[in-house]
Structures are given as structure tokens and as C-alpha cells.
Write an enzyme that holds these catalytic residues in place. Structure first.
Site, PDB file in Angstrom:
ATOM      1  N   GLY A 121      -5.076  -1.868  59.073  1.00  0.00           N
ATOM      2  CA  GLY A 121      -5.522  -2.682  60.401  1.00  0.00           C
ATOM      3  C   GLY A 121      -6.356  -3.887  59.411  1.00  0.00           C
ATOM      4  N   GLN A 174      23.894 -36.008  42.128  1.00  0.00           N
ATOM      5  CA  GLN A 174      22.342 -36.387  42.289  1.00  0.00           C
ATOM      6  C   GLN A 174      20.949 -35.398  43.837  1.00  0.00           C
ATOM      7  OE1 GLN A 174      20.843 -40.668  43.558  1.00  0.00           O
ATOM      8  NE2 GLN A 174      20.992 -40.748  41.706  1.00  0.00           N
ATOM      9  N   GLY A 232      -6.658  -6.653  56.825  1.00  0.00           N
ATOM     10  CA  GLY A 232      -5.699  -7.472  55.200  1.00  0.00           C
ATOM     11  C   GLY A 232      -7.088  -8.538  55.210  1.00  0.00           C
ATOM     12  N   THR A 269      -4.035 -14.251  51.642  1.00  0.00           N
ATOM     13  CA  THR A 269      -2.755 -15.221  52.314  1.00  0.00           C
ATOM     14  C   THR A 269      -2.799 -16.137  52.337  1.00  0.00           C
ATOM     15  OG1 THR A 269      -3.826 -15.210  54.217  1.00  0.00           O
ATOM     16  CG2 THR A 269      -2.481 -13.253  54.036  1.00  0.00           C
ATOM     17  N   THR A 280      -7.020  -3.052  50.956  1.00  0.00           N
ATOM     18  CA  THR A 280      -6.535  -2.856  52.425  1.00  0.00           C
ATOM     19  C   THR A 280      -6.376  -1.828  52.690  1.00  0.00           C
ATOM     20  OG1 THR A 280      -5.694  -5.650  51.277  1.00  0.00           O
ATOM     21  CG2 THR A 280      -4.907  -4.013  53.047  1.00  0.00           C
ATOM     22  N   GLU A 297      -3.403 -11.164  47.975  1.00  0.00           N
ATOM     23  CA  GLU A 297      -4.192 -11.413  46.623  1.00  0.00           C
ATOM     24  C   GLU A 297      -5.338 -12.856  47.753  1.00  0.00           C
ATOM     25  OE1 GLU A 297      -4.055 -10.547  43.751  1.00  0.00           O
ATOM     26  OE2 GLU A 297      -5.617 -11.623  42.844  1.00  0.00           O
TER      27      GLU A 297
END
Lengths: 251, 421
Positions: free
Chosen positions: B167, B318, B169, B404, B164, B402
Site C-alpha cells: 500500500g 535518414q 511505495g 518514480t 516498500t 528507486e
């Protein structure tokens, strides 16, 4: 060089919340987590440490119980036990019977040291080690919190935890030792050792083939939960505390 | 670029060159495979149960008590890493030929879930090695595997996956770090960012552009770079929202010279190698998210049994018990999705589609469970004295790193559409 036999028992895991069975003759064991008795883990650890120091040639694990006891033996072997014997039975045996079975295996395997956990956390009997020693005519060193080898193959110096404090005794081998809480801190089995343990041998012997005469001399009549603890009382002052203690006849 | 990325990640065979090393049906990622079809089983083998028990006990005794400290201080959990390493819980995929256990992805997932139950930041520090090693296991030569996988087994050191950039990823094809061939060496210049284990790694798996004009499938080359190589500057440890025990840094490469012997795989084939690593690690990250979700659930359930409002334990209202039920629905299903993705690759099959599903689902489940756990704890949940606010901060990154949440959905939808063509 010493040959050690270590006894391990498969018990309900210590962290499980125990519930009494509806028939009130025992505790709920269905779908409940089981593990090696914690005092037996300490016994295994002690045997493995003695082997690592060079006093012990071979460690044999022994468990009397149902088929799943083999998992307990695998865990022991992952910690360092060399091979195991599983006496298979679905019956709940009383300590004297377990001791008789152990004696039969001891007679066959001829170890010169037997290490057991001091008691199992399911029945808290604290009898098997003592009875086994008596049946074998061997010296016993129970509630051991420290075990030192004085003469390899010859003698052990054992520190015992007793009500009055610590007692140090010397026992000649062959002997029976039972492990108390502070004897050691058991190791984690490593992943590689868990894998290696798969290849270590377990011999299964059905209980009838061990050749001992067992008699059920105890019968469980009833199992109940302990009474719910009544709520406590808060007092406002020391004087009031003393007054209440006197009222209850405690002072 | 996203289109190209998705194409490589789909199960469409023709766009992906088959790498012959460990990713084939003959030599599987796992040491054991089932050859016969014996029907589906959801049971663990006795050995898997033991692995799980070991990891669970380790997490309970070694990680849980110290997690808050590492979260607060950001101190790298080297002690815990070392203990896990001693027990064989780290580097589980390194093949036996290089000293490792060669465990499959499924067994790794069992361990990941337990470790991340204890602390996902610490789990990420451990998994960093797995992510960096995966491409080496997939594409390394014998010498490279011995030289770089061996040391991971010999001492408790770290490695990092360095892809990565500030600029780029998701847009892996947009990476700008360049490697230029000069004689029998490569000179690398560029800037990497958000590198897990960046500050502690002994070596990096690096992806760099080697052909400016080629498409992603041909324009990148993979390298193994030793940390001590001159020209590498490691940035400061980044202060992140969560998983603070993990070490995340920017890394600068200035005229870093790498011998051609450290090139991993063929020139131009780096992109595919880098992506193939995710087939292994996405299920593991999913497993970690399941571990976090389970922790959130157990903490919330325990609290709900103790805290009383309006005359009864809040678990008996509940509204609260339904929150716990919804958490369980998420955890059980996410875990099964993770298991499926693991089994697929362990059996030697392409698992990209299932890995994307598992990671996407588990990440969303983790975030929901963590948020809901804080809700169950009420005001206490917002406070750092209680364990759940950390879980909420830790969970967010699962939807980002890992791959997105959006990239996962791109992968899944491409797979669906490709199969309909």
C-alpha cells in the site's frame, strides 16, 4: 627459485576495425583502442600461475614502447606481475631491435626464464622470442601450449604446437618460451588487484639509455588493405559444382 | 506526506538532521576526493579506465551470453553474481575497515553502466546489495558494520532493502509495518512488497513505523533483520515485465522479534536514513539505465548497418540514422548527469537534486532508446530471438523503482522552489 621476465606489447585492440592511413605507410592509430597483445596476456598468466604454484619467486614485466605502454604494464601487474620496466620510445622497432633491447635488460636483471607471447597481433612477426634466445645463446621453446616444471630451477617440459601436431621437448633453464593460444586462459584482473597494482613500481628507461646499437634494417614501403573478396557463385547441383571447379582448373 | 518527503529530499538544510557518520565533508563516501579546484574534467583516471575495462569485459564475456537464459527462466544469476563478487565488482562501497574497497559512487557508476549494458536484471541483483548496505554504511555502529557488511565481503551472499509495501511505495510516510518495543527487543508486524533480492537475501534493511502519531521525520525506525529470524515469510518470486533475472518478492513479518542491537540509528530517525541511501544509489541506478540505453543503441546501430531495404542499409535512410542520433543525444547527456550526481556526493556535498535529475533523465532515455531500438529492428525487434524486446521490457522499471519519475520531479521542483524562497 626462478625469476621470470615477461614481455608485453601495447597493440591495437583485436576488436578494432583496422583502417589504412591515408599516407599508406601504416594503419590508423589515432583515437583507436589499444590493449595488451592477447598472446602476452597468456604469457603473463602462465608466469603468474607458476608463481602461485611456488616455482617462481619474482615476475618482472617489460615493455618497449611509448608512454602509454605503462598502462599495459599496469594491467600486467594487476594480473600478478611484481614490478615492471618500461623502455620508452615512440619509434616502431623491428623484432631484432626489440630482441636486442630485451637482451640488454635480461643481462641486467638476470632472470632465468623469459616468457613472451608468440607474436604480436599488429605485425604478426613471430620473431622476437626466437631472436632473443639466439642473442642470449639460450634454448628456446616457442609455440608452447603446455609448460611443466620438471626440476625446480632446472628444467622445463614444454609441449609445442607445430604444423604436424604436438611436439614435447625438454629445455634447461635459463630459456626463452613463447606462449601459444591454448597455453592457458588469462584471468580477469580483480578490482582490488587493479588498485594494488598502482603501488607496484615501474621503472622507465629512455631507449637511448639502454645502451644498444639499433639499426633500422627494414623499411615499410606500402600498407594496403587486402582486396575486396569477390562475390561467390551459387550452383544448382553437384554436377554443376564439379563442372565449375574443372573450369577454374581446381580439379 | 509527499510534501514531507520532498522537503527531506530538497537541499534545504534545516529540515534534515545531519548524520555525522559517513555523510560529511570530512569523511566522504569515496576513498579519494579532490581538495584543490583544478577545473572540470570529463576524463577518467587510468585506474577508472581499468575498472571500466574490467567491468566491460566481464559483462561481455559472462553476462551477455547468459542474460537471455535468466530472462526466460527467471533463474537467479547466482553463478554470475559469484564471479562478479570474486572480481571485486560487488559491494564496492563497503569501507576498507570491513574488508571492502570503499570505492566512491562515481567508480560504482562506471561499473554499474557496464554491468547493466550486459543485463539490467542481473545488474539490479548486484546493486541490491549496494542499496541494502548504504544505510548501514551511513548509520551503522561499528559492531553492526562488522557484523553485516563483513559477511558480504567474505562470501557471495545477498542483502535486501526492505521498505516498500503493497500500500505504500512513493508514499513512504504511509508505511504500515510496525515495530513495537518490548523490553530490549522490538516486535515487527507487517507486509513488504517488491523487495529486490527478497528471496535470496541473508539480511534485510527494514523500515518500520515506531510512532503512529509522529510525522515521518520522527515516526520511523530502521533495523537490520536477519532472514532466518522466526516469523519472516518470503513470498513467491514475482513474475515481472522485465529484469526477470532479478528476484522480487513480498515479505511478511509476523511477530518478528529483533534485538535492540539491530536497531540502525536512533529511534525515530529511520526515514532520513532510508532516504539518505538514495543519494548514493539513485546515481547508480541512473548509470544502469545509461548502460541499457547504450546497449539498445549499439544493437540498433549494428542491425541498421546490416539490414537492407530499398537497395541500401537501413542506416543510410535518414529516418533511421536520425533515430540513432537521438539515442546518442540521450545517452551522452544522461551519462553526464549521472557523473555530476556522483561527483557531488563523492566530494561530500548534498547531491539529492542532481541525483534526482540523473535518475529521471536516464530512466526516460533508457525507455526511449529501448523502444526506438525495437523500432529500428522492425518486425524482428518484436521477436524474442532478437535482443531488443528484452531491453524494452527491462527499461520500464527504471521509471518506477528507486523513486518514480514523478517523485524525482517532485524532488527537483521542491529544490527549485526552496531556492527561490
Amino acid at each position: 627459485m626462478v625469476k621470470v621476465l615477461v614481455g608485453v606489447k601495447r597493440v591495437v585492440d583485436y576488436a578494432v576495425k583496422i583502417r589504412v592511413r591515408p599516407d599508406k605507410l601504416g594503419v590508423e592509430t589515432a583515437n583507436v583502442k589499444f590493449s595488451m597483445n592477447p598472446f602476452d596476456e597468456i604469457a603473463v598468466e602462465e608466469a603468474v600461475r607458476m608463481k602461485e604454484k611456488g616455482y617462481v619467486k619474482e615476475i618482472i614485466g617489460l615493455s618497449v614502447g611509448p608512454k602509454q605502454s605503462q598502462e599495459t604494464l599496469r594491467t600486467a601487474m594487476a594480473m600478478g606481475v611484481d614490478r615492471s620496466i618500461h623502455v620508452e620510445t615512440d619509434k616502431d622497432l623491428v623484432p631484432l631491435s626489440v630482441a636486442k633491447v630485451f637482451k640488454a635488460i635480461v643481462d641486467k636483471e638476470k632472470p632465468n626464464l623469459v616468457i613472451l607471447g608468440k607474436q604480436a597481433i599488429d605485425d604478426d612477426s613471430n620473431q622476437t622470442a626466437q631472436m632473443l634466445a639466439a642473442l642470449l645463446g639460450w634454448p628456446q621453446a616457442v609455440f608452447a601450449s603446455k609448460v611443466e616444471v620438471i626440476e625446480a630451477d632446472g628444467k622445463l617440459k614444454v609441449t609445442r604446437e607445430v604444423d604436424g601436431g604436438l611436439e614435447v621437448i625438454q629445455v634447461n633453464l635459463p630459456a626463452v618460451v613463447s606462449a601459444d593460444l591454448r597455453l592457458n586462459e588469462p584471468r580477469f584482473a580483480t578490482l582490488p588487484n587493479i588498485m594494488k597494482a598502482k603501488k607496484k613500481p615501474i621503472v622507465t628507461i629512455p631507449l637511448p639509455e639502454v645502451g644498444v646499437q639499433l639499426k633500422d634494417h627494414l623499411e615499410v614501403l606500402k600498407v594496403v588493405e587486402p582486396p575486396v573478396r569477390p562475390p561467390g557463385i551459387k550452383v544448382e547441383s553437384v554436377d554443376e559444382l564439379v563442372k565449375k571447379l574443372k573450369e577454374k582448373g581446381l580439379l | 506526506m509527499l510534501h514531507r518527503l520532498a522537503r527531506y529530499s530538497s537541499s534545504h538544510q534545516r529540515s534534515v538532521p545531519r548524520l555525522n557518520s559517513s555523510y560529511s565533508s570530512k569523511r566522504n563516501f569515496s576513498a579519494s576526493t579532490t581538495q584543490e579546484h583544478t577545473g572540470v574534467s570529463f576524463d577518467l583516471s587510468p585506474q577508472q579506465l581499468e575498472f571500466q575495462q574490467l567491468a566491460r569485459k566481464f559483462a561481455q564475456e559472462e553476462i551477455v551470453p547468459k542474460a537471455a537464459h535468466h530472462d526466460r527462466t527467471g533463474e537467479y544469476p547466482q553463478e554470475i553474481f559469484k564471479k562478479a563478487w570474486e572480481l571485486g565488482l560487488a559491494n564496492t562501497h563497503v569501507p576498507p575497515a570491513y574488508g571492502g574497497l570503499g570505492l566512491g559512487v562515481f567508480d560504482g557508476a562506471l561499473i554499474s553502466e557496464e554491468i547493466c549494458y550486459g543485463c539490467s536484471g542481473i545488474g539490479t541483483a548486484l546493486e541490491g546489495n549496494g542499496l541494502a548496505s548504504a544505510p548501514v554504511i551511513i548509520a551503522g555502529t561499528e559492531e553492526q558494520k562488522k557484523k553485516y557488511l563483513g559477511p558480504l565481503i567474505e562470501s557471495p551472499i545477498q542483502a535486501a532493502y526492505c521498505v516498500t509495501e503493497p500500500g505504500a511505495g512513493s508514499d513512504v510516510a504511509g508505511l504500515k509495518t510496525k515495530a513495537v518495543k518490548k523490553g530490549d527487543k522490538w516486535v515487527v508486524n507487517g507486509q513488504k512488497m517488491w523487495i529486490t533480492n527478497g528471496g535470496v537475501a541473508n539480511w534485510y534493511f527494514l523500515l518500520a513505523r515506531t510512532d503512529d502519531t509522529a510525522p515521518a521525520s520522527k515516526g520511523f525506525t530502521a533495523f537490520i533483520v536477519e532472514r532466518e529470524t522466526p516469523g519472516i515469510t518470503v513470498g513467491r518470486k514475482e513474475l515481472n515485465m522485465g529484469q526477470r533475472a532479478s528476484d522480487t518478492r513480498g515479505i511478511t513479518f509476523e511477530d518478528v522479534v529483533i534485538p535492540d542491537a539491530n536497531r540502525l540509528g536512533e529511534v525515530g530517525k529511520g526515514f532520513v536514513i532510508a532516504m539518505k541511501a538514495f543519494d548514493v544509489t539513485r546515481p547508480l541506478v541512473g548509470a544502469g539505465a545509461v548502460g541499457l540505453a547504450r546497449r539498445a543503441h549499439e544493437e540498433a546501430a549494428k542491425y541498421a548497418m546490416e539490414r537492407k531495404t530499398m537497395g541500401k542499409a537501413i542506416a543510410e535512410h535518414q529516418a533511421v540514422s536520425f533515430i540513432l542520433a537521438d539515442m546518442a543525444i540521450g545517452i551522452e547527456s544522461a551519462r553526464l548527469a549521472v557523473w555530476k550526481a556522483c561527483k557531488e556526493i563523492d566530494l561530500g556535498r548534498r547531491n539529492t537534486y542532481y541525483a534526482a535529475i540523473a535518475k529521471a533523465l536516464a530512466a526516460d532515455v533508457a525507455n526511449k532508446c529501448a523502444t526506438d531500438a525495437v523500432q529500428v529492428f522492425g518486425g524482428n525487434g518484436f521477436n524474442s530471438e532478437y535482443p531488443v524486446e528484452k531491453l524494452m521490457r527491462d527499461a520500464k522499471i527504471y521509471q518506477i523503482y528507486e523513486g518514480t519519475a514523478q517523485i524525482q520531479r517532485l524532488i527537483i521542483s521542491r529544490h527549485i522552489l526552496d531556492n527561490l524562497k
